[in-house]
Design a protein around this motif. Structure first.
Motif, PDB file in Angstrom:
ATOM      1  N   GLY A 250      48.250  34.139  30.225  1.00 48.25           N
ATOM      2  CA  GLY A 250      46.776  34.226  30.475  1.00 48.25           C
ATOM      3  C   GLY A 250      46.219  33.098  30.528  1.00 48.25           C
ATOM      4  O   GLY A 250      45.275  32.756  31.100  1.00 48.25           O
ATOM      5  N   HIS A 251      46.972  31.748  30.174  1.00 51.37           N
ATOM      6  CA  HIS A 251      46.381  30.446  30.379  1.00 51.37           C
ATOM      7  C   HIS A 251      46.979  29.581  31.224  1.00 51.37           C
ATOM      8  O   HIS A 251      46.906  28.449  31.253  1.00 51.37           O
ATOM      9  CB  HIS A 251      46.448  29.861  29.032  1.00 51.37           C
ATOM     10  CG  HIS A 251      45.370  30.723  27.746  1.00 51.37           C
ATOM     11  ND1 HIS A 251      44.208  30.890  27.989  1.00 51.37           N
ATOM     12  CD2 HIS A 251      45.819  31.436  26.969  1.00 51.37           C
ATOM     13  CE1 HIS A 251      43.669  31.483  27.172  1.00 51.37           C
ATOM     14  NE2 HIS A 251      44.727  32.140  26.350  1.00 51.37           N
ATOM     15  N   ILE A 252      47.801  30.162  32.191  1.00 44.89           N
ATOM     16  CA  ILE A 252      48.171  29.277  33.340  1.00 44.89           C
ATOM     17  C   ILE A 252      46.775  29.246  34.174  1.00 44.89           C
ATOM     18  O   ILE A 252      46.112  30.168  34.649  1.00 44.89           O
ATOM     19  CB  ILE A 252      49.172  30.028  34.263  1.00 44.89           C
ATOM     20  CG1 ILE A 252      50.190  30.613  33.352  1.00 44.89           C
ATOM     21  CG2 ILE A 252      49.211  29.330  35.490  1.00 44.89           C
ATOM     22  CD1 ILE A 252      51.446  31.223  34.078  1.00 44.89           C
ATOM     23  N   THR A 260      35.063  28.497  32.298  1.00 43.90           N
ATOM     24  CA  THR A 260      35.616  27.861  31.048  1.00 43.90           C
ATOM     25  C   THR A 260      36.085  29.063  30.162  1.00 43.90           C
ATOM     26  O   THR A 260      35.718  30.009  29.960  1.00 43.90           O
ATOM     27  CB  THR A 260      34.492  27.053  30.241  1.00 43.90           C
ATOM     28  OG1 THR A 260      33.980  26.202  30.844  1.00 43.90           O
ATOM     29  CG2 THR A 260      35.289  26.323  29.054  1.00 43.90           C
ATOM     30  N   CYS A 261      37.387  28.596  29.927  1.00 47.41           N
ATOM     31  CA  CYS A 261      38.255  29.706  28.886  1.00 47.41           C
ATOM     32  C   CYS A 261      38.020  29.215  27.550  1.00 47.41           C
ATOM     33  O   CYS A 261      37.599  28.241  27.121  1.00 47.41           O
ATOM     34  CB  CYS A 261      39.681  29.614  29.337  1.00 47.41           C
ATOM     35  SG  CYS A 261      40.811  30.776  28.539  1.00 47.41           S
ATOM     36  N   VAL A 262      38.473  30.158  26.563  1.00 46.52           N
ATOM     37  CA  VAL A 262      38.414  29.887  25.095  1.00 46.52           C
ATOM     38  C   VAL A 262      39.319  28.871  24.807  1.00 46.52           C
ATOM     39  O   VAL A 262      39.202  28.292  23.783  1.00 46.52           O
ATOM     40  CB  VAL A 262      38.696  31.223  24.342  1.00 46.52           C
ATOM     41  CG1 VAL A 262      37.522  32.205  24.110  1.00 46.52           C
ATOM     42  CG2 VAL A 262      39.920  31.887  24.700  1.00 46.52           C
ATOM     43  N   CYS A 263      40.419  28.550  25.520  1.00 44.92           N
ATOM     44  CA  CYS A 263      41.382  27.598  25.241  1.00 44.92           C
ATOM     45  C   CYS A 263      40.919  26.379  25.477  1.00 44.92           C
ATOM     46  O   CYS A 263      41.735  25.420  25.296  1.00 44.92           O
ATOM     47  CB  CYS A 263      42.613  27.996  26.103  1.00 44.92           C
ATOM     48  SG  CYS A 263      42.662  27.755  27.896  1.00 44.92           S
ATOM     49  N   GLY A 264      39.844  26.303  26.155  1.00 44.52           N
ATOM     50  CA  GLY A 264      39.242  24.804  26.624  1.00 44.52           C
ATOM     51  C   GLY A 264      39.382  24.394  28.070  1.00 44.52           C
ATOM     52  O   GLY A 264      38.882  23.579  28.420  1.00 44.52           O
ATOM     53  N   GLN A 265      40.409  25.009  28.750  1.00 42.23           N
ATOM     54  CA  GLN A 265      40.914  24.722  29.931  1.00 42.23           C
ATOM     55  C   GLN A 265      39.691  25.634  31.114  1.00 42.23           C
ATOM     56  O   GLN A 265      38.987  26.480  30.498  1.00 42.23           O
ATOM     57  CB  GLN A 265      42.143  25.101  30.589  1.00 42.23           C
ATOM     58  CG  GLN A 265      43.175  24.514  29.486  1.00 42.23           C
ATOM     59  CD  GLN A 265      44.622  24.920  30.022  1.00 42.23           C
ATOM     60  OE1 GLN A 265      45.099  24.110  30.858  1.00 42.23           O
ATOM     61  NE2 GLN A 265      44.980  26.156  29.982  1.00 42.23           N
ATOM     62  N   ARG A 266      39.866  25.187  32.272  1.00 39.23           N
ATOM     63  CA  ARG A 266      38.893  26.071  33.121  1.00 39.23           C
ATOM     64  C   ARG A 266      39.711  26.833  34.475  1.00 39.23           C
ATOM     65  O   ARG A 266      40.842  26.322  34.585  1.00 39.23           O
ATOM     66  CB  ARG A 266      37.981  25.198  34.259  1.00 39.23           C
ATOM     67  CG  ARG A 266      37.083  24.465  33.178  1.00 39.23           C
ATOM     68  CD  ARG A 266      36.116  23.476  34.277  1.00 39.23           C
ATOM     69  NE  ARG A 266      35.208  24.410  35.075  1.00 39.23           N
ATOM     70  CZ  ARG A 266      34.285  24.068  35.488  1.00 39.23           C
ATOM     71  NH1 ARG A 266      33.620  22.965  35.171  1.00 39.23           N
ATOM     72  NH2 ARG A 266      33.473  24.810  36.201  1.00 39.23           N
ATOM     73  N   GLY A 267      39.489  27.994  34.596  1.00 37.14           N
ATOM     74  CA  GLY A 267      40.125  28.791  35.612  1.00 37.14           C
ATOM     75  C   GLY A 267      41.320  29.349  35.080  1.00 37.14           C
ATOM     76  O   GLY A 267      42.238  29.496  36.086  1.00 37.14           O
ATOM     77  N   CYS A 268      41.458  29.532  33.875  1.00 34.18           N
ATOM     78  CA  CYS A 268      42.931  30.405  33.258  1.00 34.18           C
ATOM     79  C   CYS A 268      42.768  31.749  34.135  1.00 34.18           C
ATOM     80  O   CYS A 268      41.763  32.150  34.370  1.00 34.18           O
ATOM     81  CB  CYS A 268      43.060  30.501  32.134  1.00 34.18           C
ATOM     82  SG  CYS A 268      43.064  28.859  31.174  1.00 34.18           S
ATOM     83  N   ILE A 269      43.917  32.362  34.070  1.00 29.73           N
ATOM     84  CA  ILE A 269      44.156  33.663  34.533  1.00 29.73           C
ATOM     85  C   ILE A 269      43.237  34.402  33.603  1.00 29.73           C
ATOM     86  O   ILE A 269      42.649  35.556  34.209  1.00 29.73           O
ATOM     87  CB  ILE A 269      45.716  34.068  34.286  1.00 29.73           C
ATOM     88  CG1 ILE A 269      46.310  33.543  35.534  1.00 29.73           C
ATOM     89  CG2 ILE A 269      45.565  35.852  34.494  1.00 29.73           C
ATOM     90  CD1 ILE A 269      47.784  34.224  35.533  1.00 29.73           C
TER      91      ILE A 269
HETATM   92 ZN    ZN Z   1      42.580  29.527  28.714  1.00 33.88          ZN
END
Ligand code: ZN
Length: 414
Positions: A250-252, A260-269
């Protein structure tokens, strides 16, 4: 890879599982053929088959004349051995955030009964546990199968899980599920042994079971559901990882300028390829009406179906949204294929039936271009053999797999 057996008494369980595996996949083999294909001695095969005959798991089924079959050599007619399909069953439960599916699987992998109903949307795990128990009872009643031949219950659930304790831990798509001891709750209420695994791992196990030829030895199972996940089989072993949570793709990152994703990155799956994100894309572009009320998995699923219907009617905007989703998922698949060097990608899950026309048109060729092994061989991309119920079938296969599949890893400990 063709597994070979060993003749020491310490590996009796492994050898028995190996013989059963060969009988199951072949649909019927003679003792001579079993010895040839497992590498076990005639005496070992004879002992094992005798035990399996006495247990009622296999039966003698007619004879074959030498020369009838490829492996047969000179000698007297040989008795074929085959599975007694009604000798063992397993129940499989797939707890998808939007749909609860339960199947009864016989030892040969046939679905003999199934039930499904919407997963309760209320954040009340106890209610869902009661529903699962009730549905299992109804399934067994309609299938008219005694409890005695049922080996156990497998549950496929969204991760993360605490595999050791049989606990579901805060899955992002099951609101209110915080450290729910699902395995023991269902075991207590039903009286059956229960195994719990991630839905994606169960799907990969199903695929391995349904592969009659036994050629699916290294593959990634892309699971398209409320969330996207991956089940992995590498060198004929199901990859579960240290805590039973392998396959979290999910966070690739597949779109560096994406949301923005909850993990802090942008554009995760997880925020650019899921049904929810494709629906949001379509709403932002005015392709779907922005009148949706609610964000629960079933509401999203309905909106996603509307998007797919538009694409099927050649709506240009809807097609673009699906194509962009396809490009992103291809990038993630390339990461996994390059990392693990799998031979094939198998796709399934609740969205597969709706997405397959676009997926098949776009992804296989695009993926081939992104792989470092492209000059060595082509990684095939195919739909699941197990159909829409792959999660539930996989859950039942977990039980059968535990009981019946030969594992070199356990051999080392024997
Ligand atoms: Zn993510």
């Amino acid at each position: 890879m063709v597994r070979r057996g060993a003749n020491q008494p310490s590996v009796r369980g492994y050898n028995q599982a190996l013989v059963l595996d060969r009988v199951r996949r072949s649909g019927g083999l003679s003792r001579v053929e079993l010895a040839a294909s497992t590498g076990l001695s005639a005496q070992t095969v004879s002992n094992i088959t005798q035990r399996l005959l006495e247990a009622g798991i296999i039966e003698e089924a007619g004879r074959t004349l030498p020369g009838d079959r490829q492996q047969a050599g000179p000698g007297k007619p040989r008795t074929l051995l085959r599975l007694v399909t009604s000798s063992r069953y397993a129940v499989g439960v797939h707890l998808d955030p939007s749909l609860l599916t339960i199947v009864l699987l016989s030892i040969d992998g046939t679905v003999v009964a199934r039930r499904s109903r919407p997963t309760p949307s209320a954040s009340d795990p106890n209610r869902t546990v009661r529903l699962i128990t009730k549905e299992i009872e109804l399934l067994l009643a309609t299938a008219d199968v005694d409890r005695e031949p049922i080996v156990g219950i497998g549950i496929a659930a969204p991760g993360p899980i605490d595999a050791e304790r049989g606990i579901i831990v805060d899955p992002p798509n099951l609101g209110g599920w915080h450290r729910v001891p699902l395995r023991d709750a269902v075991a207590e209420r039903t009286g059956f042994p229960v195994v719990l695994d991630k839905d994606v791992t169960a799907a990969a196990v199903a695929e391995r079971w349904m592969d009659a030829a036994g050629t699916a030895t290294s593959f990634a199972f892309l699971y398209l559901g409320t969330g996207l996940g991956m089940g992995l089989v590498v060198d004929d072993e199901v990859v579960r990882g240290g805590s039973g949570n392998a396959g979290e793709i999910g966070h690739i990152v597949v779109d560096p300028s994406g949301p923005t994703c909850v993990c802090g990155q942008r554009g995760c799956i997880a925020v650019s390829c899921t049904p929810a994100s494709l629906v949001e894309d379509a709403e932002a572009l005015g392709i779907l009406p922005a009148t949706r009320v609610g964000n629960d998995p079933r509401t999203i699923d309905d909106a996603f179906s509307a998007l797919v219907d538009l694409a099927a009617a050649e709506h240009a905007g809807a097609l673009t949204v699906l194509e962009r989703g396809g490009e992103r998922i291809t990038r993630a698949l390339a990461v996994v294929c390059n990392l693990l060097d799998v031979d094939r990608v198998i796709v399934g899950g609740p969205l597969w039936a709706r997405l397959s026309p676009w997926f098949e048109r776009q992804v296989p060729d695009a993926l081939a271009d992104l792989l470092v092994t492209r000059s060595v061989r082509r990684v095939t991309v195919t739909g699941t053999n197990a159909g829409d119920d792959v999660g539930a079938i996989g859950a039942a296969c977990l039980v059968l797999d535990e009981a019946l599949t030969p594992r070199p890893a356990s051999l080392l400990l024997a």
